[in-house]
Design a protein around this motif. Structure first.
Motif, PDB file in Angstrom:
ATOM      1  N   TYR A  17     -15.208 -22.698 -16.475  1.00 26.58           N
ATOM      2  CA  TYR A  17     -16.284 -22.048 -17.216  1.00 26.58           C
ATOM      3  C   TYR A  17     -15.711 -21.013 -18.176  1.00 26.58           C
ATOM      4  O   TYR A  17     -14.892 -20.176 -17.789  1.00 26.58           O
ATOM      5  N   ASN A  18     -16.163 -21.052 -19.420  1.00 24.28           N
ATOM      6  CA  ASN A  18     -15.693 -20.148 -20.469  1.00 24.28           C
ATOM      7  C   ASN A  18     -16.816 -19.179 -20.848  1.00 24.28           C
ATOM      8  O   ASN A  18     -17.765 -19.543 -21.538  1.00 24.28           O
ATOM      9  N   ILE A  19     -16.717 -17.947 -20.391  1.00 22.66           N
ATOM     10  CA  ILE A  19     -17.750 -16.928 -20.607  1.00 22.66           C
ATOM     11  C   ILE A  19     -17.945 -16.606 -22.085  1.00 22.66           C
ATOM     12  O   ILE A  19     -18.998 -16.092 -22.486  1.00 22.66           O
ATOM     13  N   GLN A  20     -16.970 -16.935 -22.940  1.00 18.64           N
ATOM     14  CA  GLN A  20     -17.095 -16.603 -24.357  1.00 18.64           C
ATOM     15  C   GLN A  20     -18.323 -17.249 -24.986  1.00 18.64           C
ATOM     16  O   GLN A  20     -18.860 -16.746 -25.982  1.00 18.64           O
ATOM     17  N   MET A  50       0.038 -25.236 -27.953  1.00 17.70           N
ATOM     18  CA  MET A  50      -1.187 -25.225 -28.747  1.00 17.70           C
ATOM     19  C   MET A  50      -2.450 -25.371 -27.898  1.00 17.70           C
ATOM     20  O   MET A  50      -3.473 -24.745 -28.197  1.00 17.70           O
ATOM     21  N   GLU A  51      -2.424 -26.162 -26.839  1.00 13.97           N
ATOM     22  CA  GLU A  51      -3.626 -26.340 -26.038  1.00 13.97           C
ATOM     23  C   GLU A  51      -4.052 -25.026 -25.391  1.00 13.97           C
ATOM     24  O   GLU A  51      -5.245 -24.717 -25.303  1.00 13.97           O
ATOM     25  N   ILE A  52      -3.098 -24.221 -24.955  1.00 12.71           N
ATOM     26  CA  ILE A  52      -3.410 -22.904 -24.388  1.00 12.71           C
ATOM     27  C   ILE A  52      -3.983 -21.984 -25.467  1.00 12.71           C
ATOM     28  O   ILE A  52      -4.945 -21.241 -25.229  1.00 12.71           O
ATOM     29  N   ILE A  53      -3.416 -22.026 -26.667  1.00 11.45           N
ATOM     30  CA  ILE A  53      -3.917 -21.208 -27.777  1.00 11.45           C
ATOM     31  C   ILE A  53      -5.360 -21.579 -28.090  1.00 11.45           C
ATOM     32  O   ILE A  53      -6.222 -20.709 -28.298  1.00 11.45           O
ATOM     33  N   LEU A  54      -5.656 -22.880 -28.110  1.00  9.15           N
ATOM     34  CA  LEU A  54      -7.020 -23.325 -28.394  1.00  9.15           C
ATOM     35  C   LEU A  54      -7.985 -22.885 -27.300  1.00  9.15           C
ATOM     36  O   LEU A  54      -9.125 -22.498 -27.580  1.00  9.15           O
ATOM     37  N   GLN A  55      -7.548 -22.930 -26.044  1.00  7.55           N
ATOM     38  CA  GLN A  55      -8.397 -22.458 -24.954  1.00  7.55           C
ATOM     39  C   GLN A  55      -8.635 -20.957 -25.060  1.00  7.55           C
ATOM     40  O   GLN A  55      -9.728 -20.464 -24.724  1.00  7.55           O
ATOM     41  N   GLU A  56      -7.658 -20.227 -25.527  1.00  5.14           N
ATOM     42  CA  GLU A  56      -7.777 -18.775 -25.628  1.00  5.14           C
ATOM     43  C   GLU A  56      -8.921 -18.376 -26.558  1.00  5.14           C
ATOM     44  O   GLU A  56      -9.597 -17.373 -26.321  1.00  5.14           O
ATOM     45  N   HIS A 232      -7.735 -17.439 -21.353  1.00  3.40           N
ATOM     46  CA  HIS A 232      -7.548 -18.740 -20.711  1.00  3.40           C
ATOM     47  C   HIS A 232      -7.207 -18.592 -19.234  1.00  3.40           C
ATOM     48  O   HIS A 232      -7.554 -19.458 -18.425  1.00  3.40           O
ATOM     49  N   VAL A 233      -6.552 -17.483 -18.875  1.00  3.05           N
ATOM     50  CA  VAL A 233      -6.202 -17.247 -17.471  1.00  3.05           C
ATOM     51  C   VAL A 233      -7.464 -17.029 -16.643  1.00  3.05           C
ATOM     52  O   VAL A 233      -7.648 -17.647 -15.580  1.00  3.05           O
ATOM     53  N   LEU A 234      -8.341 -16.153 -17.132  1.00  5.03           N
ATOM     54  CA  LEU A 234      -9.590 -15.903 -16.406  1.00  5.03           C
ATOM     55  C   LEU A 234     -10.436 -17.167 -16.326  1.00  5.03           C
ATOM     56  O   LEU A 234     -11.089 -17.426 -15.307  1.00  5.03           O
ATOM     57  N   MET A 235     -10.411 -17.962 -17.391  1.00  2.00           N
ATOM     58  CA  MET A 235     -11.179 -19.207 -17.383  1.00  2.00           C
ATOM     59  C   MET A 235     -10.674 -20.151 -16.293  1.00  2.00           C
ATOM     60  O   MET A 235     -11.465 -20.737 -15.545  1.00  2.00           O
ATOM     61  N   HIS A 236      -9.362 -20.319 -16.190  1.00  2.99           N
ATOM     62  CA  HIS A 236      -8.805 -21.192 -15.148  1.00  2.99           C
ATOM     63  C   HIS A 236      -9.213 -20.710 -13.756  1.00  2.99           C
ATOM     64  O   HIS A 236      -9.400 -21.513 -12.833  1.00  2.99           O
TER      65      HIS A 236
END
Length: 452
Positions: A17-20, A50-56, A232-236
């Motif tokens: 879940y992405n609170i953003q 790049m995938e981590i950057i996009l999730q961020e 991305h860390v909190l999302m995971h």
């Protein structure tokens, strides 16, 4: 009476879940540490795939968990939700106390929830080596395990005071094949500069981050991995809260208050963010409380401002609750909470009044840990003991007011490798320490001057 509420492996969340997507206002931009202008993907590329950057930066409400990650999660997930009935009885409280126990993971903490995901995305991107920092060693252990699973080399800079306090966490990392160095060290420019000014420096997470980032930036086959703070860390970590919601439904209750300890914010964010979603989207009224040490009170005594993520000013600048990037906390026995700032997501939520924060002293925190161990049989990590202190105080408040209250907290790790801290407690050697306001103010004078 049912006291365990367990899910099936098929219940492991399929999405993070992405609170953003649901915040009342967007997060302030992440800034480049040199230009102090918003950082684009190219600016972040030396540190992250790049995938981590996009999730961020993603605004998508849900992001799929790759099957390869879910397969490894299945080694320990879903984790149990337990009702602490023996603790309730000892307190004589009408409150119902539940804890989500993340200490059942292979390395004994919540940290693998993001370590496995980050190692996976780096492997897919062809990265050969990951560098990171660790405080108490929970994160370093998790990333070492994850890198081992995906055949990636792992270099860990461990805060020096914890390196010596917790030698067996070092052993765990080395068992999984990681190289571990006490920080600050002579291996990096930033480390050598710190030691030149203070040869006996005990180290901080900010300093260790500087060393790990420096190595990643200088080596093309190497990326950096962070165990807390970033989006991305909190999302995971939201797998914790998503499972907790399902388990509370099994228990037939709704949470009145949800607590977690706060250093950078990953475990509190992990359990709390799905509850915050329900507050924002469905009108739920769950109170959300972060509990931090009085010796490192980023949320309760810091300010909400742009600051560097590390001491040497190499990591990105983010807006967060901060005590200042060169803040050096005392050598308390909760090494994982000795960070100068708090996750931007938690900081904004705190700034908007969506979450609360309290700070507690070291001795009453260990008293709570001892009571929990004697009633529930689990020796908690000193970091997690802060959440226990907060939960006990909630239960005692409910008792004083004659109220029923459902109290839920994240027990983010066990303390079997923290027994030196318990020896100090049992020997009467722990002291309470509140970081002086004048030192915090001095540190805050050195914040970057950002004009956006």
């Amino acid at each position: 009476m049912e006291t365990q509420f367990n899910l099936k492996q098929s219940d492991i969340p399929k999405q993070w879940y992405n609170i953003q997507a649901d915040l009342p206002q967007p997060l302030p931009p992440t800034l480049h540490p040199l230009t102090m202008q918003p950082a684009g993907p190219a600016d972040m590329a030396p540190l992250f795939p790049m995938e981590i950057i996009l999730q961020e930066v993603s605004q998508e409400r849900y992001i799929d968990v790759p099957q390869e990650v879910r397969d490894i999660y299945a080694l320990w997930r879903p984790t149990p939700l337990l009702r602490a009935v023996r603790l309730e009885k000892a307190l004589g409280t009408p409150a119902k106390i539940f804890y989500k126990y993340e200490g059942t993971s292979p390395v004994g903490s919540h940290k693998p929830n993001t370590a496995v995901a980050q190692a996976y995305y780096n492997k897919v991107a062809g990265v050969k080596k990951l560098t990171t920092e660790t405080g108490a060693g929970q994160w370093g252990s998790a990333l070492a395990m994850a890198c081992n699973f995906f055949d990636i080399a792992c270099k860990v800079y461990m805060v020096k005071v914890s390196y010596h306090q917790k030698p067996y966490r070092r052993s765990v990392m080395q068992l999984f094949g990681a190289s571990v160095t006490p920080s600050p060290s002579m291996e990096t420019e930033s480390g050598r500069g710190i030691l030149a000014n203070d040869p006996d420096c005990p180290g901080t997470l900010g300093m260790a981050i500087s060393e790990a980032c420096e190595v990643a930036i200088k080596n093309e086959d190497t990326k950096y991995s962070l165990g807390s703070v970033l989006n991305h860390v909190l999302m995971h970590q939201t797998v914790i809260g998503e499972e907790t919601l399902m388990q509370l439904e099994l228990a037939g209750v709704s949470a009145d208050v949800v607590l977690g300890c706060v250093g950078g914010g990953s475990n509190f964010g992990g359990i709390m963010l799905p509850f915050l979603r329900n507050n924002l989207r469905d009108g739920a009224k769950t109170r959300l409380v972060g509990v931090e040490p009085m010796a490192c009170p980023s949320m309760t005594k810091g300010i909400y401002a742009f600051d560097y993520g590390d001491t040497a000013k190499m990591a990105p600048i983010v807006k967060m609750d901060t005590l200042g990037h060169d803040f050096v906390p005392p050598s308390i026995h909760a090494g994982g909470l000795r960070y100068h700032g708090v996750a931007p997501i938690l900081s904004l939520a705190h700034h908007l009044g969506l979450v609360d924060a309290i700070a507690v002293h070291q001795v009453p925190t260990f008293e709570a840990a001892a009571l929990f161990a004697r009633t529930e049989g689990i020796i908690p990590a000193p970091e997690s003991a802060h959440a226990i202190r907060g939960a006990i105080d909630e239960a005692l408040d409910a008792k004083a007011k004659g109220e029923e209250r459902v109290v839920v907290f994240c027990l983010s790790g066990h303390g079997f490798l923290d027994l030196g801290s318990y020896d100090a407690y049992l020997g009467g050697q722990l002291q309470d320490y509140a970081y002086p306001a004048e030192l915090i103010q001095a540190s805050l004078q050195k914040l970057p001057q950002v004009n956006l």
